[in-house]
Design a protein around this motif. Structure first.
Motif, PDB file in Angstrom:
ATOM      1  N   LEU A 193      -8.145  -6.788   5.518  1.00  0.00           N
ATOM      2  CA  LEU A 193      -6.828  -7.080   5.875  1.00  0.00           C
ATOM      3  C   LEU A 193      -6.678  -7.686   7.003  1.00  0.00           C
ATOM      4  N   ILE A 207     -11.304  -1.656   3.630  1.00  0.00           N
ATOM      5  CA  ILE A 207     -10.017  -2.504   3.328  1.00  0.00           C
ATOM      6  C   ILE A 207      -9.200  -2.844   4.634  1.00  0.00           C
ATOM      7  N   TYR A 217       0.730  -1.248   0.096  1.00  0.00           N
ATOM      8  CA  TYR A 217       0.053  -0.019   0.027  1.00  0.00           C
ATOM      9  C   TYR A 217       0.920   1.154   0.047  1.00  0.00           C
ATOM     10  N   HIS A 239      -8.627  -9.499   8.978  1.00  0.00           N
ATOM     11  CA  HIS A 239      -9.175 -10.818   9.001  1.00  0.00           C
ATOM     12  C   HIS A 239      -7.956 -12.091   9.044  1.00  0.00           C
ATOM     13  N   TYR A 240      -6.755 -11.457   8.284  1.00  0.00           N
ATOM     14  CA  TYR A 240      -5.605 -12.456   8.343  1.00  0.00           C
ATOM     15  C   TYR A 240      -5.201 -12.771   9.593  1.00  0.00           C
TER      16      TYR A 240
END
Lengths: 663, 201
Positions: free
Chosen positions: B62, B58, B39, B64-65
């Motif tokens: 991200l 966004i 990013y 959730h990883y």
């Protein structure tokens, strides 16, 4: 002879030999002068100054390069299928390649033309032509994708296209391979060319949103219309087309179409044609052609067959068309930024004729004609001629302008670019190209306001320029700095397919408008899943619709059972991402089809007819995240008549559906 | 001037504070800038008095990883209460300016400081919970690693650099606090300040 008398002779011989040796042309490498690398160098992470839209020739696509680095930024699929991007493979994009002949998976894209306003590039669209199955495409420069394609009836070999008028009122298309019109019986002996074959010129109107529509066609004598350009400023109302084969040969054109000393440039008053059409003077003719539009909201193309065009017959109107004689099978037809000078380039000529628009108008007013050709008045050569550039080189093809009163012409046979002054017609500079240049491009070089920092030559032959790659070698582009008096070679780079015409434009005009992703809420695809709760599998007879979502890093559903032999499976994949540069791919084992490449927020559909019983993995093909490798799923295919119920899941196992799984 | 009354200059400062607080209700108060190799353009989380802004979706995608809970404005009672609390203080500033009583000013200072401390603690607790309460089934589990963003300043969280700073509303809020402190300062040292002002005239 005394010894001391002989010595000077040896010295003389040595000097002559050395002199001759140093006169031997150096290899191409030495043509690059110092400072070249710096001029073409764009540091990693920095942007190029120009976008270069390069025709892909027989690849059927359009490529986008950065200038001055020569870096390939993107290949936009236009007239050919592109399995890499799913173009022509997904159900949504298949209609883009529909024609009156059905689905055509390939074509030959020769020329690119950027849309203009007031004779300047406006950065809205870029057009491309299909030479084989005559079509014109419009590409959207916010998404860098093909937005619309229109087919051209009564036409063949659409070569003098897609050149445009100064406000993008019209994009033209022409006929290089004259044929009998579509609405008459085409089952005629080929050697009746002179009687039955016609050359149609099409004017496609461009709407505010870019919509293409065939406004009218002009029926002209059956010759080979080759290239064209619109007038500018004072010549705004006119269009100029070169043509060869005024001999009207239908066989061995190499010889039979090279007999006459002069062929023609057709000067066509399109404003007049517009008036005649408005006055109802055109004839409505029944034809069949496809018009294909890609809708950015449904992410789906639709193809419509249209059935009528309006035709004006050139010989029925005395003030519509005029032929100007032009030496030796003219090819390029280029109008200078003032609109006064029209440069014709005879492929076999050793001079360049420059015509004057003012003189042409006077000649027409005074009827200074040399008879007519198939009912079209032929203006006397001298009456329209401004002058000739003498001994410019061999085989002039195309000319672009620097906006400072100079023109640069490409020469195929003598393989060089030649810069000359338009006013005094004197050659100023010449540089070799490697090898056999075809088209050339100056940013804005065919507009009222060229941005003449570089000229790019597009070469047909590369031979020893790059590492050899077997019999087929890359074609190439060469970049020259033209800010000084001398053209300076600074870079060459290989291209895709065969580059013909190309256009370049300052990146500032386009880059800020680039779309980053599609808003999922605006997605109007009938098979969209706007979020994982909407994912489902639905059976309609033997059609199985899989509404499947992609988001880093899983599919929903990713376990699908209940598909049977005889089913047609449609995977409607919606990419749920709402982030820049996160496309997901989709592929199924054994599918006789391409992949899908789905942009964030859009939906694309892959049709799959399973050919055998078993378990078929599917997966994401575009590396999307650290867990991209885990982005996979399975589809189970059971025999026809199986009782396995339709079921789908993600993240948890449903109760076993049959005995096989219970073991 | 009547004893125990605020000077005109203090009243103007308080009025300015009231305006600053009012504005801060409608603009982002805090921002967390995130940077990662993927990013380069950066991601920003904006915290308003009543909602979250910026690249929330966004960031949620991200997070959730690493098993972080997704951020939803409706999960925070703060977003319902905060606009009223700030509004209350804006009103209190205005009222103090109008009534112009020193006592009121001192009470306001104390309450405002208390509010500030509670707000900062609440924000810290909020960050702590999100950074520590991770889903044990997350794809990426780095032993010992938590993902609490910094209260203020910079912290590296795996591939993301997190930079937490007040946004416009936060600065306005801080400014109104400073104005309040100056007001108290001027009011307690009234004599010297009026003399100083007279000297200026």
């Amino acid at each position: 002879m005394k010894k001391n008398q002989v010595l000077p002779l040896y010295v003389l011989a040595a000097v002559v030999l050395l002199g001759t040796y140093s006169c031997k042309p150096r290899n191409a490498g030495s043509a690059v002068t110092s400072g070249a690398a710096e001029k073409a160098y764009v540091a990693p992470g920095k942007y190029d100054e120009f976008y270069n839209f390069v025709s892909g020739g027989f690849s059927g696509q359009m490529s986008v390069y950065g200038i001055p680095s020569g870096r390939l930024l993107r290949v936009i699929p236009v007239f050919s299928v592109d399995p890499e991007k799913g173009y022509g493979y997904s159900e949504e994009t298949k209609p883009m390649l529909n024609t009156s002949h059905g689905f055509v998976p390939w074509d030959d894209l020769h020329h690119t033309e950027l849309s203009q306003t007031n004779g300047e590039i406006d950065g809205r669209w870029v057009f491309g032509n299909a030479n084989n199955t005559p079509r014109v495409a419009r590409l959207d420069l916010t998404t860098f994708s093909t937005a619309e394609i229109i087919e051209l009836p009564n036409s063949a070999g659409n070569h003098s296209s897609p050149f445009i008028t100064e406000n993008t009122e019209y994009v033209v298309a022409g006929t290089r391979f004259s044929v009998p019109p579509d609405n008459v019986n085409g089952d005629v002996p080929i050697n009746t060319y002179k009687k039955n074959f016609k050359g149609y010129l099409s004017f496609i109107s461009i709407g505010k949103e870019g919509q293409m529509d065939i406004a009218f066609q002009i029926q002209c004598p059956g010759v080979d219309f080759d290239l064209s350009h619109a007038g500018k400023a004072k010549s705004h109302d006119w269009f100029f087309f070169t043509c060869y084969n005024s001999e009207r040969a239908n066989t061995l054109l190499e010889v039979n179409a090279s007999q006459k000393d002069k062929d023609f440039i057709l000067a066509l008053n399109w404003k007049k044609a517009e008036e005649y059409v408005k006055a109802g003077k055109g004839k409505k003719v029944a034809v069949k052609y496809a018009h294909n539009v890609y809708n950015e909201k449904t992410h789906t193309a639709t193809s419509e067959i249209r059935n009528e065009v309006t035709v004006l017959d050139s010989k029925d109107f005395s003030d519509l068309c005029y032929f100007i004689p032009c030496p030796k099978s003219p090819h390029g037809c280029d109008v200078d930024p003032t609109g006064e000078y029209i440069v014709g380039s005879g492929k076999l000529a050793a001079l360049i004729p420059v015509f004057s628009f003012d003189k042409l108008q006077k000649a027409i007013a005074n009827k200074e004609f040399d008879g007519n050709y198939e009912g079209i008045p032929v203006v006397k050569y001298e009456s329209a001629l401004y002058g000739e550039v003498q001994k410019p080189g061999l085989g002039p093809l195309h000319t672009e302008f620097d906006g400072k009163g100079n023109a640069i012409t490409s020469f195929f046979v003598s393989s060089e670019l030649v810069k000359w002054n338009i006013k005094d017609l004197k050659v100023l500079d010449r540089v070799p190209t490697y090898y056999s240049v075809g088209h050339l491009c100056i940013p804005g070089g065919d507009t009222r306001k060229p941005n003449a920092k570089y000229v790019i030559a597009y070469n047909k032959i590369t031979k020893d320029r790059y590492l050899p790659t077997g019999p087929e070698l890359a074609q190439s582009a060469q970049l020259f700095d033209i800010t000084g008096d001398k053209m300076q070679l600074i870079l060459d780079f290989p291209t895709i397919g065969e580059p013909h015409y190309a256009q370049a434009v300052s990146a500032d005009l386009i880059k800020s408008k680039s779309v980053k992703f599609f808003n999922i809420n605006d997605n109007a695809n009938p098979y969209v899943s706007k979020g994982e709760p909407e994912a489902k599998v639905v059976r309609e007879g033997n059609k199985v619709h899989v509404y499947i979502t992609s988001i880093r890093s899983h599919f929903n559903p990713d376990n699908i059972e209940g598909i049977k032999i005889g089913d047609e499976v449609y995977f409607h994949v919606t990419n749920l991402e709402q982030d820049w540069d996160i496309p997901h791919g989709f592929a199924v084992k054994g599918a006789p089809n391409g992949e899908l490449l789905i942009m964030p927020g859009s939906t694309q559909t892959l049709k799959w007819v399973p050919d055998r019983v078993g378990i078929f993995p599917f997966y994401c093909t575009d590396f999307c995240s650290a867990l991209h490798q885990e982005m996979q799923g399975y589809a189970r295919v059971s025999p026809a008549g199986s009782t396995v119920p339709l079921m789908f899941s993600t993240g948890k196992n449903l109760p076993p559906s049959d005995s096989t799984s219970a073991k | 001037m009547e004893k125990g009354k605020l000077s005109p200059i203090v009243r103007i400062l308080l009025l300015a504070g009231a305006i600053a607080l009012t504005v801060s209700i409608f603009v982002p108060i805090w921002q967390i800038d995130l940077d990662a190799p993927q990013y380069p353009e950066g991601l920003t989380l904006l915290i308003f008095s009543n909602k979250l802004g910026g690249n929330v979706d966004i960031v949620n995608g991200l997070n959730h990883y690493i098993g972080m809970k997704t951020l939803h404005a409706e999960d925070f009672i703060e977003f319902t209460v905060l606009p009223y609390l700030i509004g209350f203080f804006a009103f209190a500033f205005l009222l103090t300016s109008l009534i112009a009583k020193k006592k009121l000013l001192y009470v306001l200072l104390i309450v405002f400081i208390l509010f500030g401390i509670v707000a900062i603690f609440d924000f810290w607790r909020w960050e702590y919970n999100y950074g520590h309460n991770l889903n044990p089934e997350a794809a990426i589990i780095v032993p010992g690693m938590t993902y609490q963003p910094p209260l203020i300043g910079f912290k590296q969280l795996l591939n993301f650099g997190a930079y937490s700073i007040p946004a416009l509303g936060g600065w306005l809020f801080i400014s109104s606090g400073i104005l309040l402190v100056i007001s108290v300062f001027l009011s307690t040292k009234k004599k010297s300040s009026t003399r100083h002002l007279k000297n200026l005239q």
